[in-house]
Design a protein around this motif. Structure first.
Motif, short mmCIF file in Angstrom:
data_model
loop_
_atom_site.label_atom_id
_atom_site.label_comp_id
_atom_site.label_asym_id
_atom_site.label_seq_id
_atom_site.Cartn_x
_atom_site.Cartn_y
_atom_site.Cartn_z
N LEU A 137 20.17 -9.01 9.78
CA LEU A 137 19.09 -8.90 8.78
C LEU A 137 17.96 -8.02 9.29
CD1 LEU A 137 17.65 -9.84 6.14
CD2 LEU A 137 16.86 -11.83 7.40
N GLU A 138 17.62 -8.19 10.56
CA GLU A 138 16.53 -7.38 11.14
C GLU A 138 16.88 -5.90 11.07
OE1 GLU A 138 14.57 -5.61 14.97
OE2 GLU A 138 16.64 -5.63 14.31
N ASP A 139 18.11 -5.58 11.44
CA ASP A 139 18.54 -4.17 11.48
C ASP A 139 18.50 -3.56 10.08
OD1 ASP A 139 19.66 -1.85 12.69
OD2 ASP A 139 21.57 -2.37 11.75
N TRP A 140 19.05 -4.29 9.11
CA TRP A 140 19.05 -3.79 7.73
C TRP A 140 17.65 -3.86 7.11
CZ3 TRP A 140 17.65 -6.74 3.50
CH2 TRP A 140 17.77 -6.10 2.25
N GLY A 141 16.98 -4.99 7.35
CA GLY A 141 15.70 -5.24 6.68
C GLY A 141 14.63 -4.24 7.07
N LEU A 142 14.55 -3.91 8.33
CA LEU A 142 13.53 -2.95 8.76
C LEU A 142 13.71 -1.62 8.02
CD1 LEU A 142 13.02 -3.09 12.65
CD2 LEU A 142 11.43 -3.76 10.86
N LYS A 143 14.97 -1.19 7.93
CA LYS A 143 15.23 0.11 7.29
C LYS A 143 14.95 0.02 5.79
CE LYS A 143 18.45 1.43 10.84
NZ LYS A 143 19.67 0.99 11.47
N HIS A 144 15.33 -1.10 5.19
CA HIS A 144 15.12 -1.26 3.75
C HIS A 144 13.63 -1.25 3.42
CE1 HIS A 144 16.10 -2.64 -0.29
NE2 HIS A 144 15.05 -3.44 -0.18
N VAL A 145 12.85 -1.99 4.18
CA VAL A 145 11.42 -2.06 3.88
C VAL A 145 10.73 -0.74 4.21
CG1 VAL A 145 9.26 -3.22 4.49
CG2 VAL A 145 11.34 -4.56 4.18
N TYR A 146 11.08 -0.19 5.36
CA TYR A 146 10.43 1.05 5.81
C TYR A 146 10.71 2.20 4.85
CZ TYR A 146 9.06 4.84 8.96
OH TYR A 146 8.47 5.94 9.52
N ASN A 147 11.92 2.22 4.33
CA ASN A 147 12.29 3.32 3.43
C ASN A 147 11.87 3.06 1.99
OD1 ASN A 147 13.45 4.88 5.47
ND2 ASN A 147 15.38 3.75 5.35
N GLY A 148 11.10 2.03 1.78
CA GLY A 148 10.69 1.68 0.42
C GLY A 148 9.51 2.48 -0.10
N GLY A 149 9.09 3.48 0.64
CA GLY A 149 8.03 4.36 0.15
C GLY A 149 6.63 3.80 0.29
N LEU A 150 6.45 2.88 1.23
CA LEU A 150 5.12 2.32 1.45
C LEU A 150 4.40 3.14 2.53
CD1 LEU A 150 6.20 -1.43 1.42
CD2 LEU A 150 5.48 0.02 -0.48
N THR A 151 3.07 3.14 2.44
CA THR A 151 2.29 4.06 3.25
C THR A 151 2.36 3.74 4.74
OG1 THR A 151 0.76 4.20 1.43
CG2 THR A 151 -0.01 5.06 3.52
N PHE A 152 2.20 2.47 5.05
CA PHE A 152 1.94 2.13 6.43
C PHE A 152 3.19 1.60 7.12
CE2 PHE A 152 -2.56 1.29 4.83
CZ PHE A 152 -2.91 2.61 5.03
N GLY A 153 3.03 1.31 8.38
CA GLY A 153 4.15 0.92 9.23
C GLY A 153 4.73 -0.44 8.87
N THR A 154 5.85 -0.70 9.47
CA THR A 154 6.57 -1.95 9.21
C THR A 154 6.84 -2.63 10.55
OG1 THR A 154 7.62 -0.94 7.31
CG2 THR A 154 8.66 -2.91 8.19
N THR A 155 6.62 -3.94 10.58
CA THR A 155 6.85 -4.66 11.82
C THR A 155 7.22 -6.11 11.50
OG1 THR A 155 5.92 -5.17 13.99
CG2 THR A 155 4.38 -5.23 12.14
N TYR A 156 7.39 -6.93 12.55
CA TYR A 156 7.78 -8.32 12.28
C TYR A 156 7.50 -9.23 13.46
CZ TYR A 156 11.94 -7.38 15.17
OH TYR A 156 12.77 -7.05 16.20
N TYR A 157 7.60 -10.53 13.19
CA TYR A 157 7.71 -11.54 14.24
C TYR A 157 8.77 -12.55 13.81
CZ TYR A 157 4.41 -14.22 11.31
OH TYR A 157 3.79 -14.86 10.28
N SER A 158 9.25 -13.33 14.78
CA SER A 158 10.43 -14.13 14.51
C SER A 158 10.39 -15.40 15.37
CB SER A 158 11.68 -13.30 14.85
OG SER A 158 12.85 -14.04 14.70
N HIS A 159 10.45 -16.55 14.70
CA HIS A 159 10.43 -17.84 15.40
C HIS A 159 11.83 -18.43 15.46
CE1 HIS A 159 6.03 -18.56 15.30
NE2 HIS A 159 6.04 -17.93 14.14
N CYS A 160 12.16 -19.06 16.59
CA CYS A 160 13.41 -19.80 16.69
C CYS A 160 13.13 -21.24 16.26
CB CYS A 160 13.88 -19.77 18.15
SG CYS A 160 15.44 -20.60 18.39
N LEU A 161 13.85 -21.74 15.28
CA LEU A 161 13.56 -23.06 14.72
C LEU A 161 14.73 -24.01 14.95
CD1 LEU A 161 12.03 -22.00 11.28
CD2 LEU A 161 10.85 -22.32 13.46
#
Lengths: 386, 505
Positions: free
Chosen positions: B393-417
């Motif tokens: 999901l991280e690999d696909w999701g970063l590209k999907h969001v980043y390529n969505g034509g939004l101005t600024f950068g894309t990043t994330y955080y991730s908790h182990c639950l």
């Protein structure tokens, strides 16, 4: 400024001091504490400005009712978690919009503005009343002869009899320090802090330009102010309006310097427990927190006891930005919170360094029947001189 | 930003206002238009709706009175407290906004059983301060000190930082139903018959109905109080940092240390977030070369001079124990391609380090990243997925969001639950707060990210958002939700904009 309006995450950290490593106090925002709607908080003012900017809101009486209950104490800007929003400045700009649309200032405060325009002071006093307190003191007229230091008295210390002691004290202390100083007397104009904070931009700017021209022409090395509001506009706002060629220091800074240089020598034991109220326009607007405390600590027999909310976290006295005139009960409510906090310290005297603060805190103490004195820093320094 | 008008008929709104005014007084009820506007939306760039009335209750009785009037007149009520970034608190149908922030009493700190009973207006900062003399601390989410502790804990995704991220900081809740009925959950449910009942257990002989009100955004009742878990400040509190060159390595590390009981909680940050928080904390966004990386690099690429992920395992205990844990964490990190990063982080990323220290070591609310809010931070939904799926999901999701034509950068955080049974991933873009066209694009990216994340990776969104209709997507579960809602709130007055139930409002 536009972007700043959009940086508020609505976390309400602007309403209280809750930063890591600092003691948490529940509230620093008088208007939010009293009225409880987010709109009164610093963040809420950002939202109001957004509404104006986007055309969702128009200046109206509802907006004036909210925006003018703010004392512009700047506690929200100090606490803002986003560290970039300046709700106090945003609120001032909203006031300008309200004034331009005819909804500001509130009716009771309009007389202050008219008086500044007519009499060069907000108190309705004819110009000839200026400097009456100084008659017979033989002070130099700084507009006629060059002096090293100009004492800028301010309208409140000059024209409000109950606050004349600020001026009288300051003069005695300048004299005791051997200062070459003068005053402007009838030629001193209102600094404009009142109209600036009420949002009357045009009136203020005209007044500021006239004052800057006058003050620049005097060639005084520095200007000493009694009033925190005067200090704030002379030091921080006038430079945004015109090029200034003077240097301003507040009375606490001046007194600290004189004590450090040994030009004032306190010797009399006062035997007082005191607590110090930071005026917003010296503290949060000017960063002047240490000087008044050093002065108090230099006075023999004076024990300084801090209130829970001090320095950047200080609770406003309640008088500022037209609140005392427009909403006197609210001003007393704010003052009451402060006086209660002062009483908690066990202090004999609540000391401040602003005639406006002293006025509202004195009124509050009287209304409450509280057993605590209210004094200016200069009162104590003068009493302690040998 | 568009502002919709209330859907409540003006005559009805007027009647509700007059009745509320009479019942509660003018201090607690307003329709000042400037005040209404400030309750019309959130910090997110989503359309606003003007409410008709804002009520500021000071007591449970005030809430009961308000709901009885609203229920009788069938006027929508959107309850809120603080930290109102969530789309769920937009009063989409208009009506009444019930701002519970003025209900701010800490009713009890139970030192014996380690919980605090608080009202919704108690902020994280206020609670943290009150707990200090007891040597207790709160469970912290990454929210700032002014936020409501209780209501943030009721949101899924917050309060995940103890017990290896089992999402259960709420022991029990006090809730008012639309007809004014007061409900207490867990061991406290029996207090009307047995006054000695307290909040110590979330469970009892009856089903755990607490869950109806968690993550429900006030759709089943208005929360007026509750008991939250508090934790001892142990002898040593620690959060050593480890660097990883891929998210997959970081996830495997998080799962292993969780299952080996080496941490109370563990989270990993993408390099973009490390960079952003570091710059924000230092207040040097303008002209920052580091910050410009967010605009010039694709987020799935790794800058040469910094790790791709920084994992933050949190542990507290006796000094000897913590020392052993640290060595074991280093061992597990090495087995998963990681390396200790603490010294380097302190020197090279002091702003981020300051944040980690406040949040993960001192457990104090921190404001270091707050400037990131309102420029899109939090705009993307949190998804939970199984460990191997979340890596995809991280690999696909970063590209999907980043390529969505939004101005600024894309990043994330991730908790182990829950010992790695599920992993939290919040990918977020930064959206220009004043560009309405970009807002529309962001909403489309949001919708497709959720739908495809669920379809491709078995991921699940964790909060209501009012954008997607999760109830309709949830089959029999959604039907049960509607039936319960219909029984509890037949007029659908509570936060009807979230569309749990289409009847009434």
């Amino acid at each position: 400024m536009d972007m700043l309006m959009y940086t508020c995450p609505r976390c309400k950290t602007c309403t209280g001091t809750m930063h890591p490593g600092e003691e948490t106090v529940e509230s620093v925002c008088p208007a939010f504490e009293r009225y409880r709607y987010f709109t009164y908080a610093g963040g809420g003012k950002c939202y109001t400005a957004q509404g104006l900017l986007e055309g969702a809101l128009q200046p109206d009486a509802d907006m004036a009712e909210v925006i003018y209950r703010c004392t512009l104490c700047k506690a929200c800007s100090e606490q803002c978690a986003a560290h970039s929003a300046e709700p106090s400045e945003i609120a001032r700009q909203v006031r300008r919009e309200l004034v331009a649309a005819g909804f500001g200032p509130p009716e009771p405060a309009r007389g202050l503005v008219q008086s500044v325009q007519r009499n060069d002071n907000p108190y309705g006093a004819p110009r000839r009343m200026r400097g009456r307190w100084a008659r017979g003191l033989g002070l130099k007229d700084a507009s006629k002869e060059k002096v090293k230091t100009l004492y800028f008295v301010g309208c409140t210390a000059d024209l409000v009899p109950a606050r004349n002691h600020f001026a009288a004290n300051t003069v005695k202390l300048l004299q005791a320090a051997g200062e070459d100083f003068g005053v402007l007397g009838e030629n001193e104009f209102c600094c404009g802090a009142t109209v600036f904070n009420l949002g009357c931009a045009e009136v203020f700017e005209e007044l500021a330009r006239r004052n800057v021209e006058k003050l620049n022409s005097l060639e005084a090395e520095r200007i000493v102010t009694s009033c925190a509001g005067c200090h704030s506009v002379l030091a921080h706002v006038y430079p945004e309006v015109a090029r200034v060629e003077y240097r301003v220091i507040s009375t606490p800074e001046y007194l600290e310097e004189m004590l450090r240089e040994g030009r004032l020598k306190p010797g009399r034991e006062l035997g007082l427990k005191v607590t110090y109220h930071d005026p917003c326009h010296l503290g949060r607007y000017g960063g002047i927190y240490d000087a008044p405390r050093r002065v108090l600590q230099a006075l023999p027999g004076v024990e300084l006891r801090e209130m829970r909310r001090t320095r950047e976290k200080s609770w406003c006295c309640g008088a500022g930005a037209g609140v005392k005139t427009s909403y006197p009960e609210f001003a007393l409510w704010i003052g009451e919170q402060r006086v209660r906090e002062a009483l908690e310290t066990g202090a004999d005297v609540l000391v401040s360094a602003c005639p406006f603060c002293e006025g509202n805190l004195s009124d509050t103490v009287a209304a409450m029947g509280a057993d605590i004195g209210v004094m200016d820093l200069t009162d104590l320094v003068l009493e302690s001189l040998e | 930003m568009s502002v919709m008008q209330s859907q409540v008929e003006p005559r009805l709104a007027e009647r509700a206002y007059q009745e509320l005014l009479e019942a509660l007084g003018e201090e607690k009820v307003t329709r000042n238009r400037t005040i209404l506007f400030s309750y019309s939306g959130t910090a997110l760039p989503l359309p606003k709706t003007m409410p008709d009335i804002v009520v500021s209750p000071r007591s449970v009785e005030d809430v009961q009175v308000t709901l009885k009037i609203a229920n009788r007149l069938v006027v929508p009520v959107t309850p809120i407290a603080s930290g109102t970034l969530e789309p769920s608190v937009i009063p989409r149908a208009g009506g009444i906004v019930l701002d519970t922030y003025a209900m701010n009493a800490i009713r009890e700190i139970n030192a014996d059983a380690a919980y605090a009973v608080i009202e919704p207006g108690v902020s994280v900062g206020k609670l943290s301060r009150a707990l200090a003399p007891y040597n207790f601390r709160t469970c912290l989410g990454s929210f700032p000190p002014g936020n409501s502790a209780l209501l943030n804990y009721t949101l899924r995704g917050h309060g995940t930082h103890r017990s290896s991220g089992i999402d259960s900081e709420i022991l029990g809740l006090e809730v008012v139903l639309p007809d004014g009925t007061l409900v207490e959950t867990g061991s406290k449910a029996f207090s009307s018959r047995f006054p000695s009942a307290t909040w110590h257990s979330p469970w009892g002989p009856l089903p755990d109905l607490r869950a109806i009100f968690l993550n429900a955004c006030g759709t089943y009742g208005v929360i007026t109080g509750g008991a939250v878990r508090v934790y001892d400040r142990n002898e040593v509190q620690t959060a050593p940092l480890f660097a990883f060159d891929s998210y997959g390595d970081a996830v495997r590390f998080m799962v292993r240390v969780s299952r080996a009981n080496l941490v109370e909680h563990v989270v990993t940050w993408h390099w973009g977030l490390v960079t952003t928080v570091n710059v924000l904390a230092a207040g040097e966004m303008e002209g920052s070369e580091d910050f410009s990386l967010l605009f010039t690099m694709e987020p799935w690429q790794k800058p040469e001079d910094r790790p791709y992920n920084v994992a933050i395992p949190m542990y507290t205990g006796y000094a000897e124990d913590v020392e052993v844990h640290r060595k074991l964490l280093e061992k597990v990190a090495a087995e998963n391609g990681g390396r200790p990063f603490e010294d380097e982080a302190r020197e090279r990323f002091p702003g981020a380090w300051h944040y980690w220290n406040s949040y993960a070591v001192e457990h104090q609310p921190c404001t270091a990243f707050m400037r990131g809010f309102a420029v899109g931070f939090g705009f993307m939904q949190i998804l939970y997925a199984e460990p191997s799926k979340v890596v995809e999901l991280e690999d696909w999701g970063l590209k999907h969001v980043y390529n969505g034509g939004l101005t600024f950068g894309t990043t994330y955080y991730s908790h182990c639950l829950d010992q790695g049974r599920t992993v939290f991933l919040r990918i977020t873009p930064f959206v220009d707060p004043v560009d309405t066209e970009e807002h529309a694009r962001a909403v489309e990216v949001y919708k497709s990210y959720i739908a495809e994340g669920m379809a491709r990776y078995g991921a699940v969104p964790v909060r209501y958002d009012g954008i997607n209709n999760y109830v309709e997507w949830a089959g029999g579960f959604g039907k049960l939700m509607k039936l319960i809602k219909q029984a509890v709130d037949p007029n659908n007055i509570l936060n009807p904009g979230l569309r749990i139930y289409e009847g009434g409002w």
